[in-house]
Design an enzyme around this catalytic site. Structure first.
Site, PDB file in Angstrom:
ATOM      1  N   GLY A   1       8.767  58.799  63.820  1.00 13.68           N
ATOM      2  CA  GLY A   1       9.316  57.476  63.525  1.00 13.68           C
ATOM      3  C   GLY A   1       9.032  56.419  64.566  1.00 13.68           C
ATOM      4  O   GLY A   1       9.814  55.471  64.702  1.00 13.68           O
ATOM      5  N   THR A   2       7.907  56.529  65.294  1.00 11.96           N
ATOM      6  CA  THR A   2       7.632  55.448  66.256  1.00 11.96           C
ATOM      7  C   THR A   2       7.274  54.150  65.516  1.00 11.96           C
ATOM      8  O   THR A   2       7.635  53.066  65.973  1.00 11.96           O
ATOM      9  CB  THR A   2       6.509  55.809  67.267  1.00 11.96           C
ATOM     10  OG1 THR A   2       5.268  55.951  66.574  1.00 11.96           O
ATOM     11  CG2 THR A   2       6.831  57.062  68.040  1.00 11.96           C
TER      12      THR A   2
ATOM     13  N   ARG B   1       8.134  67.150  41.406  1.00 15.74           N
ATOM     14  CA  ARG B   1       7.905  65.996  42.267  1.00 15.74           C
ATOM     15  C   ARG B   1       8.411  64.711  41.585  1.00 15.74           C
ATOM     16  O   ARG B   1       8.916  63.804  42.230  1.00 15.74           O
ATOM     17  CB  ARG B   1       6.393  65.912  42.499  1.00 15.74           C
ATOM     18  CG  ARG B   1       5.952  65.078  43.619  1.00 15.74           C
ATOM     19  CD  ARG B   1       4.486  65.329  43.840  1.00 15.74           C
ATOM     20  NE  ARG B   1       4.295  66.591  44.531  1.00 15.74           N
ATOM     21  CZ  ARG B   1       4.220  66.699  45.854  1.00 15.74           C
ATOM     22  NH1 ARG B   1       4.304  65.627  46.599  1.00 15.74           N
ATOM     23  NH2 ARG B   1       4.048  67.866  46.416  1.00 15.74           N
TER      24      ARG B   1
ATOM     25  N   MET C   1       4.635  61.854  54.849  1.00 16.08           N
ATOM     26  CA  MET C   1       3.551  62.810  54.629  1.00 16.08           C
ATOM     27  C   MET C   1       3.582  63.406  53.221  1.00 16.08           C
ATOM     28  O   MET C   1       3.491  64.628  53.057  1.00 16.08           O
ATOM     29  CB  MET C   1       3.610  63.906  55.700  1.00 16.08           C
ATOM     30  CG  MET C   1       3.363  63.364  57.087  1.00 16.08           C
ATOM     31  SD  MET C   1       1.849  62.358  57.170  1.00 16.08           S
ATOM     32  CE  MET C   1       1.638  62.206  58.915  1.00 16.08           C
ATOM     33  N   ARG C   2       3.750  62.536  52.231  1.00 16.83           N
ATOM     34  CA  ARG C   2       3.700  62.986  50.834  1.00 16.83           C
ATOM     35  C   ARG C   2       2.870  62.018  50.019  1.00 16.83           C
ATOM     36  O   ARG C   2       2.883  60.816  50.287  1.00 16.83           O
ATOM     37  CB  ARG C   2       5.096  62.997  50.206  1.00 16.83           C
ATOM     38  CG  ARG C   2       5.985  63.970  50.858  1.00 16.83           C
ATOM     39  CD  ARG C   2       7.056  64.502  49.947  1.00 16.83           C
ATOM     40  NE  ARG C   2       7.756  65.539  50.661  1.00 16.83           N
ATOM     41  CZ  ARG C   2       7.342  66.785  50.761  1.00 16.83           C
ATOM     42  NH1 ARG C   2       6.251  67.174  50.159  1.00 16.83           N
ATOM     43  NH2 ARG C   2       8.013  67.669  51.475  1.00 16.83           N
TER      44      ARG C   2
ATOM     45  N   ASN D   1       0.960  51.568  53.074  1.00 13.32           N
ATOM     46  CA  ASN D   1       0.861  52.748  53.932  1.00 13.32           C
ATOM     47  C   ASN D   1       0.075  52.412  55.200  1.00 13.32           C
ATOM     48  O   ASN D   1      -0.767  51.516  55.198  1.00 13.32           O
ATOM     49  CB  ASN D   1       0.125  53.858  53.163  1.00 13.32           C
ATOM     50  CG  ASN D   1       0.021  55.144  53.958  1.00 13.32           C
ATOM     51  OD1 ASN D   1       0.976  55.554  54.628  1.00 13.32           O
ATOM     52  ND2 ASN D   1      -1.131  55.798  53.896  1.00 13.32           N
TER      53      ASN D   1
ATOM     54  N   HIS E   1      -2.344  54.399  58.097  1.00 14.67           N
ATOM     55  CA  HIS E   1      -3.052  55.663  58.304  1.00 14.67           C
ATOM     56  C   HIS E   1      -3.890  55.561  59.585  1.00 14.67           C
ATOM     57  O   HIS E   1      -4.569  54.561  59.808  1.00 14.67           O
ATOM     58  CB  HIS E   1      -3.948  55.971  57.105  1.00 14.67           C
ATOM     59  CG  HIS E   1      -4.601  57.311  57.215  1.00 14.67           C
ATOM     60  ND1 HIS E   1      -3.915  58.489  56.976  1.00 14.67           N
ATOM     61  CD2 HIS E   1      -5.848  57.662  57.593  1.00 14.67           C
ATOM     62  CE1 HIS E   1      -4.718  59.506  57.196  1.00 14.67           C
ATOM     63  NE2 HIS E   1      -5.890  59.042  57.571  1.00 14.67           N
TER      64      HIS E   1
HETATM   65  C1  GAR Z   1       1.145  57.582  62.226  1.00 14.58           C
HETATM   66  O1  GAR Z   1       0.044  57.751  63.070  1.00 14.58           O
HETATM   67  C2  GAR Z   1       0.703  57.241  60.812  1.00 14.58           C
HETATM   68  O2  GAR Z   1      -0.449  56.469  60.784  1.00 14.58           O
HETATM   69  C3  GAR Z   1       0.446  58.627  60.247  1.00 14.58           C
HETATM   70  O3  GAR Z   1       1.522  59.384  60.736  1.00 14.58           O
HETATM   71  C4  GAR Z   1       1.879  58.913  62.033  1.00 14.58           C
HETATM   72  C5  GAR Z   1       3.378  58.756  62.092  1.00 14.58           C
HETATM   73  O4  GAR Z   1       3.782  58.441  63.389  1.00 14.58           O
HETATM   74  N1  GAR Z   1       0.388  58.593  58.815  1.00 14.58           N
HETATM   75  C6  GAR Z   1      -0.431  59.358  58.110  1.00 14.58           C
HETATM   76  O5  GAR Z   1      -1.178  60.177  58.606  1.00 14.58           O
HETATM   77  C7  GAR Z   1      -0.373  59.127  56.607  1.00 14.58           C
HETATM   78  N2  GAR Z   1      -1.417  59.818  55.961  1.00 14.58           N
HETATM   79  P1  GAR Z   1       5.280  57.961  63.670  1.00 14.58           P
HETATM   80  O6  GAR Z   1       6.195  58.945  62.926  1.00 14.58           O
HETATM   81  O7  GAR Z   1       5.448  58.068  65.125  1.00 14.58           O
HETATM   82  O8  GAR Z   1       5.430  56.564  63.136  1.00 14.58           O
END
Ligand code: GAR
Length: 199
Positions: A11-12, A64, A89-90, A106, A108
């Site tokens: 969750g940063t 789902r 992550m879904r 989103n 990524h």
């Molecule tokens: C982030 O780097 C985001 O881009 C990635 O998960 C991380 C979550 O970091 N998302 C994906 O890979 C989506 N396919 P966080 O929990 O510290 O915000």
């Protein structure tokens, strides 16, 4: 703008958005954190910030679609304008997409379409490429697909480790997500004024 943030992990990004004075001043209201992992650190970050949390566990549902219908039921009374996925992550299905068309965004950690899916930072690092990046995009029913809003290159240096690269990618993500949300808020305001005949 009323928003829900969906997250599964640390969750940063959630925290950067929730703590952003700029977004608060722009009028962002985070009505809910939706999390699919009952013990994810993001839940504790939200509670500390006084943001309501809805934990929805896929294991509690037969399909789902049922899992997402439950999310729609919870979001509906909140009058949500946008959903921001921040490490959720879904894959999102048509149940949510149909309720929030062109309203789900989103982030990524790669230069999509390269390295879509899981572990994008590690895979880019291991590939020996000299650069990777961050992409913010509208979502569709694919994995990390949909129209791109903003993309930024993050160089990979010879001195990098996965950890240093990840840290730099996250720093870029936080800045970029705030920039994109701020821009969306501005555009929504302009559209509303246009509809009212104010220019
Ligand atoms: C982030 O780097 C985001 O881009 C990635 O998960 C991380 C979550 O970091 N998302 C994906 O890979 C989506 N396919 P966080 O929990 O510290 O915000």
């Amino acid at each position: 703008m009323k928003a829900a943030i969906f997250a599964s992990g640390n969750g940063t990004n959630f925290e950067a958005i929730a703590k952003s004075k700029k977004l608060f001043d722009d009028g962002l209201e985070i009505k809910l954190l939706v999390c699919d992992k009952p013990n994810a650190p993001v839940i504790f970050k939200a509670k500390k910030l006084g943001i309501p949390v809805f934990i929805n566990n896929l294991d509690d549902f037969d399909t789902r679609a049922d899992y997402e219908r439950e999310i729609v039921n919870v979001l509906s009374p909140l009058d949500i304008d946008y959903i921001f996925l921040a490490g959720y992550m879904r894959v999102v299905t048509n149940v949510l997409l149909d309720h929030y068309p062109n309203k789900i965004i989103n982030i990524h950690p790669s230069l999509l379409p390269k390295f879509s899916g899981l572990n994008a930072i590690e895979r880019a690092f291991d590939s020996g490429e000299k650069q990777t990046g961050v992409t913010i995009h509208y979502i569709d029913e694919g994995v990390d697909t949909g129209p791109i809003i903003l993309q930024k290159i993050v160089p990979i240096s010879n001195n990098d480790t996965v950890e240093t690269l990840e840290k730099r990618i996250h720093e870029n993500e936080h800045i970029m997500y705030i920039e994109v949300i701020s821009e969306l808020i501005k555009n929504e305001g302009e559209n509303r004024n246009h509809e009212k005949g104010i220019d």
